[in-house]
Design a protein around this motif. Structure first.
Motif, short mmCIF file in Angstrom:
data_model
loop_
_atom_site.label_atom_id
_atom_site.label_comp_id
_atom_site.label_asym_id
_atom_site.label_seq_id
_atom_site.Cartn_x
_atom_site.Cartn_y
_atom_site.Cartn_z
N PRO A 167 -16.20 53.41 -25.19
CA PRO A 167 -15.44 54.35 -24.36
C PRO A 167 -16.37 55.16 -23.47
O PRO A 167 -17.60 55.11 -23.61
CB PRO A 167 -14.73 55.22 -25.39
N SER A 168 -15.80 55.93 -22.58
CA SER A 168 -16.58 56.71 -21.63
C SER A 168 -17.48 57.70 -22.35
O SER A 168 -17.19 58.13 -23.49
CB SER A 168 -15.64 57.46 -20.68
N TYR A 183 -16.31 47.97 -28.33
CA TYR A 183 -15.58 49.07 -27.70
C TYR A 183 -16.58 50.14 -27.34
O TYR A 183 -17.27 50.69 -28.20
CB TYR A 183 -14.54 49.61 -28.67
N GLY A 189 -13.34 49.89 -21.22
CA GLY A 189 -13.98 50.27 -22.47
C GLY A 189 -14.34 49.10 -23.36
O GLY A 189 -15.05 49.28 -24.35
#
Length: 331
Positions: A39-40, A37, A14
């Protein structure tokens, strides 16, 4: 892996890092490093989150670098896109030929910050400026650096969050006025001369998972007793403190988060696990109101110098205070 230049970061899944070339100085090539950052895609956030549409740029403090993954996850959870900047000669940006953390003027970091903002889509000369709002967050010396930057660059940021910003010297305004001429003289005569080591490692003891804390990090980038401090660097910090004392006139909303108490002693005391063992927080609270016209000061009982590295209860309280402030003042 995404756009050209972004690489997998040391923090793992991430997190990506981008090296920002900054030319050279007297020690050779200089870079900063931007961390983001991402994230998925399945980790979606409500469009009604309090920081929806906001981009965050976080800047660390002295002898530090970005490793606080919970902070990135918090900002994602409230709707923001999170970025962190390892300044030149710190953390990911530190090279073997460099003096760690050294600058002779905090305005030198304008280049680092501008390079990061350009990569985020908030560059000063962008032909198509981002419609998203920019929030700056700084810890300790990073809080001082960003406050000075915001004052010099009105209209760029929409809000400022300060985590125990180093806005005043530990001896207070009277002590600062006394030592400043001596520091100025030393900075002119021997700018790279080192100062006496005053960090006894107590703050590290309260933070590090290898001691009494709960956080793991790269000790090469965050040494137990800090980097050696130099005369010209301290002079730059004192000049920043004097500017804050005179008033910065920042016109955007500002949140300062601080511990409720300080414990600054020449020997270990167990209260250092639950207080600020680096700064005199009452002095910082007073200095904060000189930053601008709309300043909120949140005092967190049980917090450390870096309030987001505190124990679980004060850490929750800090994030709750930040969320309340966002609901009132989010850009």
């Amino acid at each position: 892996m995404g756009e050209l230049g972004w690489q997998a970061d040391v923090l793992g899944n991430g997190y990506e890092a981008l090296t920002l070339p900054l030319g050279s100085d007297g020690e050779g090539d200089v870079v900063a490093t931007l961390v983001r950052y991402r994230p998925s895609l399945g980790n979606l956030v409500s469009p009604f989150a309090p920081a929806h549409g906001v981009d965050v740029l976080y800047v660390h403090g002295w002898s530090d670098y970005f490793f606080q993954t919970a902070l990135a996850e918090y900002w994602h959870g409230v709707g923001a896109r999170f970025h962190a900047l390892d300044l030149r000669k710190y953390g990911r940006s530190l090279r073997d030929h460099q003096t760690p953390g050294y600058v002779a003027d905090l305005a030198t970091y304008d280049a680092d910050i501008e390079a990061a903002l350009a990569a985020m889509g908030h560059g000063e000369n962008d032909e198509r400026p981002s419609r998203r709002r920019l929030l700056l967050m700084g810890h300790s010396t990073g809080g001082l650096t960003l406050s000075l930057w915001a004052a010099r660059h009105p209209g760029r940021a929409s809000a400022l969050v300060l985590n125990s910003p180093w806005l005043e010297f530990q001896t207070g305004g009277v002590g600062r006025a006394f030592i400043t001429p001596l520091v100025q003289l030393g900075a002119r005569v021997q700018p790279l001369g080192t100062l006496p080591q005053v960090d006894l490692g107590f703050y590290t003891r309260s933070v590090s998972a290898e001691l009494d804390g709960e956080w793991s990090y790269e000790s090469r980038w965050r040494p137990a007793r800090g980097f050696p401090a130099h005369r010209a660097w301290l002079n730059a910090v004192l000049e920043g403190h004097a500017a804050v004392a005179a008033g910065l006139g920042i016109e955007v909303p500002i949140l300062t988060m601080l511990s409720a108490r300080s414990t600054i002693l020449p020997r270990w005391n167990d209260q250092m696990r639950h207080t600020d063992s680096v700064l005199v927080v009452d002095d910082i609270a007073r200095a904060s109101v000189r930053l601008g016209s709309t300043v909120t000061v949140a005092r967190i009982e049980g917090a450390l110098h870096d309030v987001i590295l505190s124990a679980e209860a004060p850490r929750r309280a800090a994030y709750a205070a930040l969320t309340r402030w966002l609901r009132a003042y989010a850009p």
